[in-house]
Write a protein that holds these residues in place. Structure first.
Motif, PDB file in Angstrom:
ATOM      1  N   UNK A   1       0.848  -1.198   0.000  1.00  0.00           N
ATOM      2  CA  UNK A   1       0.000   0.000   0.000  1.00  0.00           C
ATOM      3  C   UNK A   1       0.879   1.240   0.000  1.00  0.00           C
ATOM      4  N   UNK A   2       0.670   2.117  -0.971  1.00  0.00           N
ATOM      5  CA  UNK A   2       1.512   3.293  -1.093  1.00  0.00           C
ATOM      6  C   UNK A   2       0.737   4.408  -1.771  1.00  0.00           C
ATOM      7  N   UNK A   3       0.877   5.631  -1.276  1.00  0.00           N
ATOM      8  CA  UNK A   3       0.278   6.795  -1.930  1.00  0.00           C
ATOM      9  C   UNK A   3       1.348   7.868  -2.115  1.00  0.00           C
ATOM     10  N   UNK A   4       1.150   8.686  -3.135  1.00  0.00           N
ATOM     11  CA  UNK A   4       1.968   9.883  -3.348  1.00  0.00           C
ATOM     12  C   UNK A   4       1.288  11.050  -2.638  1.00  0.00           C
ATOM     13  N   UNK A   5       2.081  11.888  -2.013  1.00  0.00           N
ATOM     14  CA  UNK A   5       1.558  13.051  -1.310  1.00  0.00           C
ATOM     15  C   UNK A   5       2.149  14.316  -1.919  1.00  0.00           C
ATOM     16  N   UNK A   6       1.304  15.281  -2.226  1.00  0.00           N
ATOM     17  CA  UNK A   6       1.751  16.593  -2.682  1.00  0.00           C
ATOM     18  C   UNK A   6       1.580  17.569  -1.521  1.00  0.00           C
ATOM     19  N   UNK A   7       2.559  18.432  -1.330  1.00  0.00           N
ATOM     20  CA  UNK A   7       2.439  19.411  -0.263  1.00  0.00           C
ATOM     21  C   UNK A   7       3.641  20.319  -0.197  1.00  0.00           C
ATOM     22  N   UNK A   8       3.878  20.866   0.981  1.00  0.00           N
ATOM     23  CA  UNK A   8       5.027  21.741   1.202  1.00  0.00           C
ATOM     24  C   UNK A   8       6.034  21.016   2.080  1.00  0.00           C
ATOM     25  N   UNK A   9       7.293  21.123   1.718  1.00  0.00           N
ATOM     26  CA  UNK A   9       8.346  20.473   2.487  1.00  0.00           C
ATOM     27  C   UNK A   9       9.418  21.491   2.846  1.00  0.00           C
ATOM     28  N   UNK A  10      10.084  21.217   3.960  1.00  0.00           N
ATOM     29  CA  UNK A  10      11.121  22.119   4.446  1.00  0.00           C
ATOM     30  C   UNK A  10      12.385  21.305   4.701  1.00  0.00           C
ATOM     31  N   UNK A  11      13.490  21.733   4.127  1.00  0.00           N
ATOM     32  CA  UNK A  11      14.786  21.135   4.423  1.00  0.00           C
ATOM     33  C   UNK A  11      15.615  22.126   5.209  1.00  0.00           C
ATOM     34  N   UNK A  12      16.145  21.656   6.340  1.00  0.00           N
ATOM     35  CA  UNK A  12      16.928  22.493   7.238  1.00  0.00           C
ATOM     36  C   UNK A  12      16.086  23.716   7.624  1.00  0.00           C
ATOM     37  N   UNK A  13      16.599  24.920   7.462  1.00  0.00           N
ATOM     38  CA  UNK A  13      15.862  26.124   7.872  1.00  0.00           C
ATOM     39  C   UNK A  13      15.399  26.939   6.671  1.00  0.00           C
ATOM     40  N   UNK A  14      15.261  26.288   5.521  1.00  0.00           N
ATOM     41  CA  UNK A  14      14.841  26.990   4.313  1.00  0.00           C
ATOM     42  C   UNK A  14      13.328  27.196   4.307  1.00  0.00           C
ATOM     43  N   UNK A  15      12.856  28.050   3.422  1.00  0.00           N
ATOM     44  CA  UNK A  15      11.428  28.299   3.286  1.00  0.00           C
ATOM     45  C   UNK A  15      10.742  27.076   2.674  1.00  0.00           C
ATOM     46  N   UNK A  16       9.461  26.857   2.936  1.00  0.00           N
ATOM     47  CA  UNK A  16       8.743  25.710   2.364  1.00  0.00           C
ATOM     48  C   UNK A  16       8.745  25.756   0.837  1.00  0.00           C
ATOM     49  N   UNK A  17       8.840  24.584   0.225  1.00  0.00           N
ATOM     50  CA  UNK A  17       8.778  24.469  -1.225  1.00  0.00           C
ATOM     51  C   UNK A  17       7.791  23.369  -1.602  1.00  0.00           C
ATOM     52  N   UNK A  18       7.216  23.481  -2.804  1.00  0.00           N
ATOM     53  CA  UNK A  18       6.344  22.429  -3.289  1.00  0.00           C
ATOM     54  C   UNK A  18       7.106  21.119  -3.407  1.00  0.00           C
ATOM     55  N   UNK A  19       6.473  20.026  -3.030  1.00  0.00           N
ATOM     56  CA  UNK A  19       7.203  18.754  -2.956  1.00  0.00           C
ATOM     57  C   UNK A  19       6.238  17.586  -3.102  1.00  0.00           C
ATOM     58  N   UNK A  20       6.769  16.420  -3.450  1.00  0.00           N
ATOM     59  CA  UNK A  20       6.006  15.182  -3.472  1.00  0.00           C
ATOM     60  C   UNK A  20       6.820  14.087  -2.786  1.00  0.00           C
ATOM     61  N   UNK A  21       6.148  13.310  -1.943  1.00  0.00           N
ATOM     62  CA  UNK A  21       6.795  12.195  -1.251  1.00  0.00           C
ATOM     63  C   UNK A  21       5.789  11.066  -1.141  1.00  0.00           C
ATOM     64  N   UNK A  22       6.092  10.028  -0.363  1.00  0.00           N
ATOM     65  CA  UNK A  22       5.228   8.852  -0.285  1.00  0.00           C
ATOM     66  C   UNK A  22       4.866   8.507   1.149  1.00  0.00           C
ATOM     67  N   UNK A  23       3.741   7.827   1.278  1.00  0.00           N
ATOM     68  CA  UNK A  23       3.340   7.204   2.539  1.00  0.00           C
ATOM     69  C   UNK A  23       3.007   5.754   2.246  1.00  0.00           C
ATOM     70  N   UNK A  24       3.540   4.850   3.060  1.00  0.00           N
ATOM     71  CA  UNK A  24       3.277   3.419   2.884  1.00  0.00           C
ATOM     72  C   UNK A  24       2.543   2.879   4.101  1.00  0.00           C
ATOM     73  N   UNK A  25       1.786   1.814   3.882  1.00  0.00           N
ATOM     74  CA  UNK A  25       1.111   1.117   4.972  1.00  0.00           C
ATOM     75  C   UNK A  25       1.551  -0.328   4.924  1.00  0.00           C
ATOM     76  N   UNK A  26       2.142  -0.827   6.013  1.00  0.00           N
ATOM     77  CA  UNK A  26       2.630  -2.193   6.023  1.00  0.00           C
ATOM     78  C   UNK A  26       2.662  -2.724   7.451  1.00  0.00           C
ATOM     79  N   UNK A  27       2.721  -4.038   7.555  1.00  0.00           N
ATOM     80  CA  UNK A  27       2.700  -4.694   8.856  1.00  0.00           C
ATOM     81  C   UNK A  27       4.128  -4.824   9.389  1.00  0.00           C
ATOM     82  N   UNK A  28       4.325  -4.384  10.631  1.00  0.00           N
ATOM     83  CA  UNK A  28       5.624  -4.498  11.289  1.00  0.00           C
ATOM     84  C   UNK A  28       5.399  -5.154  12.645  1.00  0.00           C
ATOM     85  N   UNK A  29       5.967  -6.330  12.823  1.00  0.00           N
ATOM     86  CA  UNK A  29       5.818  -7.082  14.076  1.00  0.00           C
ATOM     87  C   UNK A  29       4.345  -7.264  14.445  1.00  0.00           C
ATOM     88  N   UNK A  30       3.516  -7.538  13.430  1.00  0.00           N
ATOM     89  CA  UNK A  30       2.106  -7.808  13.664  1.00  0.00           C
ATOM     90  C   UNK A  30       1.230  -6.588  13.795  1.00  0.00           C
TER      91      UNK A  30
END
Length: 368
Positions: free
Chosen positions: A232-261
């Motif tokens: 299970x995986x989705x792409x997420x669009x939003x704002x991301x911040x690296x270090x102390x920089x201003x937010x920028x448009x970005x895309x990343x992922x979220x996964x859903x999986x079983x860990x230790x039950x």
């Protein structure tokens, strides 16, 4: 999951799964009709766009008819706005759900991709809908066609999953392997590359053997691989911040999986991992996990108002998955527990064999 291990059927099946955060499952009935029309336009037999002028802008456009769409409003203008809003939302859902949707390889900006003047609405009610999708020239010029780009992408993806680049006998190991591959020398972050935002750029287009991609390229290939392995995986669009920089448009992922039950929902940012100092700093993170003093939920803000201020931008209206509080850290390679767990069966077998050998030796000495 039914799409596990089945190449390219992931696009349709993933969107139809019962996981509420696939974007198809967040659409209205009308929006789902538009989504399906978009899916049909590329999955079975890709449709080539036509060069024409819309709103004074010459470009390449795909015209789609949506059967069964029903809406009514107090005026034709209101109806047009409703239809445009539905089409834009459905377009965004397919862009996020379907890495192989070739008409989303151009942009993540629905305002650019769907010129509203192309809607064919002439009254205060409608039972069918027609609209246009604009395609980036780079996919249909200089000898390229949609069909050739799709074919090359499928061929490259088949070769990738048939290689030894992605390995693992569990979802955890596969996610780690996918992230590691995207952080390899096969990729270079380049937000000015022609095909930087697509799986075509991540799989086919290259310079000196290196794929030049930006966050959308990383995120979409990550999802495409997860879909193939039934994660299970989705792409997420939003704002991301690296270090102390201003937010920028970005895309990343979220996964859903079983860990230790336990079923966990965790963030993954292969882009930040590839461009940062640590290749797993943003792998399987919970909302409270911190990197460089900032929690994942602070550095990655889904569907924020950041995009609403940009020209032609249609706001995203989706819900993103709620992350688990704590992420997952893989055991260090020299972790004593990992070593014991891995080699304990062999150690026990060796002890048993040694005991049997001593017993047999003792018996032999007694002449029994």
């Amino acid at each position: 999951m039914p799409f596990a291990g089945v190449l390219f059927s992931d696009d349709s099946d993933a969107a139809g799964e019962d996981y509420a955060h696939y974007y198809y499952n967040q659409l209205s009935d009308n929006q789902k009709l538009i989504y399906q029309a978009m899916y049909d336009s590329y999955f079975a037999t890709p449709v080539e766009p036509v060069q024409e002028t819309v709103l004074g802008e010459q470009g390449y456009y795909l015209t789609l008819d949506v059967a069964g769409y029903t809406a009514s409003a107090g005026s034709a203008a209101s109806l047009k706005q409703t239809a445009f809003s539905d089409a834009a939302t459905a377009w965004q859902a397919t862009m996020l759900d379907l890495p192989m949707a070739w008409w989303t390889w151009s942009t993540d900006n629905a305002g650019w991709a769907l010129p509203d003047a192309s809607f064919d609405i002439s009254s205060t009610s409608v039972t069918s809908l027609q609209f246009k999708i604009r395609i980036a020239d780079s996919f249909v010029t200089n000898g390229k066609t949609v069909t050739s780009c799709v074919s090359e992408t499928k061929t490259a993806f088949t070769a990738l999953v048939g290689s030894d680049e992605i390995e693992g006998d569990t979802a955890l190991k596969l996610v780690r392997s996918i992230n590691s591959y995207l952080c390899s020398s096969a990729f270079k972050y380049d937000d000015e590359a022609t095909y930087q935002g697509s799986v075509y750029g991540a799989l086919v287009a290259e310079e000196s053997g290196v794929h030049h991609i930006a966050c959308m390229g990383y995120s979409k290939l990550f999802k495409m691989l997860c879909d193939n392995y039934g994660i299970d995986c989705v792409c997420i669009v939003g704002a991301a911040v690296q270090e102390d920089n201003a937010p920028e448009g970005h895309m990343w992922n979220v996964v859903r999986l079983s860990i230790d039950g336990s079923l966990e929902v965790l963030g993954v940012d292969a882009t930040f991992d590839d461009t940062g100092g640590s290749k797993e700093a943003f792998l399987l993170r919970g909302y409270s996990d911190e990197t460089d003093g900032h929690s994942f939920v602070m550095t990655h803000q889904p569907f924020t108002g950041f995009y609403k201020t940009l020209p032609l931008w249609v706001p995203y209206t989706f819900d993103s998955p709620e992350l688990s509080e704590d992420g997952y850290d893989f055991p260090a390679d020299n972790d004593i527990l990992a070593v014991i767990t891995t080699y304990l069966p062999w150690i026990i077998m060796g002890i048993i064999c040694a005991i049997l050998a001593l017993v047999l030796l003792s018996i032999a000495r007694r002449g029994d």
